[in-house]
Design an enzyme around this catalytic site. Structure first.
Site, PDB file in Angstrom:
ATOM      1  N   ARG A 230       8.834  -6.394  -6.783  1.00  0.00           N
ATOM      2  CA  ARG A 230       7.840  -6.289  -7.846  1.00  0.00           C
ATOM      3  C   ARG A 230       8.359  -7.071  -9.040  1.00  0.00           C
ATOM      4  O   ARG A 230       9.563  -7.046  -9.331  1.00  0.00           O
ATOM      5  CB  ARG A 230       7.644  -4.818  -8.269  1.00  0.00           C
ATOM      6  CG  ARG A 230       6.884  -3.961  -7.282  1.00  0.00           C
ATOM      7  CD  ARG A 230       5.376  -4.255  -7.309  1.00  0.00           C
ATOM      8  NE  ARG A 230       4.609  -3.339  -6.499  1.00  0.00           N
ATOM      9  CZ  ARG A 230       4.245  -3.556  -5.231  1.00  0.00           C
ATOM     10  NH1 ARG A 230       4.601  -4.669  -4.610  1.00  0.00           N
ATOM     11  NH2 ARG A 230       3.529  -2.664  -4.578  1.00  0.00           N
ATOM     12  N   GLU A 259       0.690  -9.740 -12.681  1.00  0.00           N
ATOM     13  CA  GLU A 259      -0.129 -10.488 -11.703  1.00  0.00           C
ATOM     14  C   GLU A 259      -1.613 -10.249 -11.944  1.00  0.00           C
ATOM     15  O   GLU A 259      -1.999  -9.135 -12.301  1.00  0.00           O
ATOM     16  CB  GLU A 259       0.244 -10.029 -10.283  1.00  0.00           C
ATOM     17  CG  GLU A 259       1.662 -10.371  -9.935  1.00  0.00           C
ATOM     18  CD  GLU A 259       2.109  -9.741  -8.617  1.00  0.00           C
ATOM     19  OE1 GLU A 259       1.271  -9.171  -7.882  1.00  0.00           O
ATOM     20  OE2 GLU A 259       3.301  -9.818  -8.328  1.00  0.00           O
ATOM     21  N   HIS A 277       2.117 -13.517  -4.443  1.00  0.00           N
ATOM     22  CA  HIS A 277       2.247 -12.179  -3.835  1.00  0.00           C
ATOM     23  C   HIS A 277       1.671 -12.157  -2.404  1.00  0.00           C
ATOM     24  O   HIS A 277       0.699 -11.456  -2.131  1.00  0.00           O
ATOM     25  CB  HIS A 277       1.567 -11.117  -4.708  1.00  0.00           C
ATOM     26  CG  HIS A 277       2.047  -9.721  -4.416  1.00  0.00           C
ATOM     27  ND1 HIS A 277       2.162  -8.747  -5.378  1.00  0.00           N
ATOM     28  CD2 HIS A 277       2.447  -9.125  -3.266  1.00  0.00           C
ATOM     29  CE1 HIS A 277       2.603  -7.628  -4.838  1.00  0.00           C
ATOM     30  NE2 HIS A 277       2.780  -7.837  -3.553  1.00  0.00           N
TER      31      HIS A 277
HETATM   32  C1  8YV Z   1       0.147  -6.218  -0.995  1.00  0.00           C
HETATM   33  C2  8YV Z   1       2.291  -4.907  -1.591  1.00  0.00           C
HETATM   34  O1  8YV Z   1       0.065  -7.161  -1.980  1.00  0.00           O
HETATM   35  O2  8YV Z   1       2.759  -3.443   0.187  1.00  0.00           O
HETATM   36  C3  8YV Z   1       2.795  -3.638  -1.014  1.00  0.00           C
HETATM   37  O3  8YV Z   1       3.252  -2.786  -1.795  1.00  0.00           O
HETATM   38  O4  8YV Z   1       2.475  -5.180  -2.726  1.00  0.00           O
HETATM   39  C4  8YV Z   1       1.576  -5.897  -0.716  1.00  0.00           C
HETATM   40  O5  8YV Z   1       1.723  -5.620   0.609  1.00  0.00           O
HETATM   41  C5  8YV Z   1      -0.887  -5.213  -1.323  1.00  0.00           C
HETATM   42  O6  8YV Z   1      -0.517  -3.902  -1.274  1.00  0.00           O
HETATM   43  C6  8YV Z   1      -2.134  -5.452  -0.495  1.00  0.00           C
HETATM   44  O7  8YV Z   1      -3.132  -4.583  -0.856  1.00  0.00           O
END
Ligand code: 8YV
Length: 311
Positions: A230, A259, A277
């Site tokens: 993150r 983001e 991302h």
């Molecule tokens: C995706 C993520 O961007 O799993 C996570 O925590 O940040 C990523 O896999 C996101 O969650 C897709 O909705």
């Protein structure tokens, strides 16, 4: 009657279709403004589907008095207040494991792209510059010292991949694990002993800006940073300064603090590789994540234990 859900994140068309078959779904943008749910019968909404990077705010959840479940399409749960959910009796699920390979694959890809100049080499060829001259020599990856901050599921998968490149692995984090890799008590010590520092820990108040100026100085002019966790774990101002001054050699970043907004300063730094991302963004993995979101929702509404419950 189908249970009513709010969907806050993008889903694959097949997941979307399956969700619509079983649930009464309203697509919304996440907002703290109670007006966002004003047009809906908020009292009928029993579930929210959201992304790991989005989560749900307490203000949004509080506007939904009948909320029972928040199903996260992602592994990260830093954007959901788990204690608040628990206190309200709202259940929360995520999608661990199914995205581990993709995130680990991307980490190695980013490290190679950065060290070997793949992106700048591609631009050089496309611009017709090759006949005008060779590219400067790059940096070898195999055999380098890799430091992983956060040796969880994803960090461990990253370690295994770098091992196959003959890299030595050390790690730091909340506690030592029962593994053969060297544990470092602090991230500064880890950075000081690494050529490649990988950030793979989850976001929390404890890890906010954990990669600060001192860590970057310890990493040093030959070191590079790779962040697939993150953006909040890295002090971006300190990172930009370190990249500008040569305090570190480079950074490959898939995640950013705000983001999808990325500080302009990164765009002009040649020693960076920037991706939007995309850690889990493959068709195969997004399908598996969607299946797990559906499995959690279906289990919850059938009164069964959810396969990957957080709360
Ligand atoms: C995706 C993520 O961007 O799993 C996570 O925590 O940040 C990523 O896999 C996101 O969650 C897709 O909705």
């Amino acid at each position: 009657m189908k249970p009513s859900l709010i969907q806050l994140c993008h889903l694959l068309p097949e997941t979307q279709a399956a969700l619509h078959e079983r649930y009464d779904v309203t697509r919304l943008e996440l907002s703290d403004d109670p007006a966002a749910v004003a047009g809906l019968d908020a009292g009928s909404i029993r579930g929210v589907v959201t992304g790991g990077h989005l989560g749900i705010t307490n203000a949004f959840a509080d506007a939904l008095p009948a909320l029972e479940i928040v199903a996260i399409n992602g592994v990260g749960f830093d954007k959901v207040d788990l204690p608040a959910a628990k206190a309200r009796g709202v259940r929360v699920s995520n999608t661990p494991d199914v995205l581990t390979d993709d995130v680990a694959d991307l980490t190695v890809g980013l490290a190679i792209a950065l060290l070997r100049g793949i992106v700048s080499g591609d631009a050089h060829v496309r611009a017709g510059q090759w006949p005008a001259g060779e590219r400067p020599l790059a940096t070898k990856l195999s055999g380098k010292r890799v430091g992983i901050y956060g040796l969880g599921r994803i960090g461990s998968a990253i370690a295994r991949r770098f091992q196959s490149f003959g890299c030595s692995i050390a790690y730091s984090g909340r506690r030592p694990h029962d593994v053969d890799f060297q544990f470092q008590e602090s991230i500064v010590a880890l950075a000081g002993d690494s050529d490649i520092l990988v950030v793979a820990a989850s976001a929390s108040p404890d890890t906010h800006n954990i990669v600060d100026r001192a860590v970057l100085e310890a990493l040093g002019p030959g070191g590079v940073l790779v962040n697939i966790a993150r953006g909040s774990l890295v002090d971006e101002t300190a990172l930009i300064e370190a990249l500008r001054s040569g305090a570190i050699a480079g950074a490959a970043l898939d995640v950013f603090a705000d983001e999808p907004r990325v500080p302009d300063a990164f765009f002009t730094l040649p020693n960076t590789v920037l991706t939007p991302h995309i850690g889990s963004a493959t068709k195969e993995t997004r399908k598996a994540m969607g299946d797990l979101v559906l499995a959690n929702l279906d289990a919850h509404f059938a009164g069964q234990p959810m396969p990957t419950a957080l709360v």
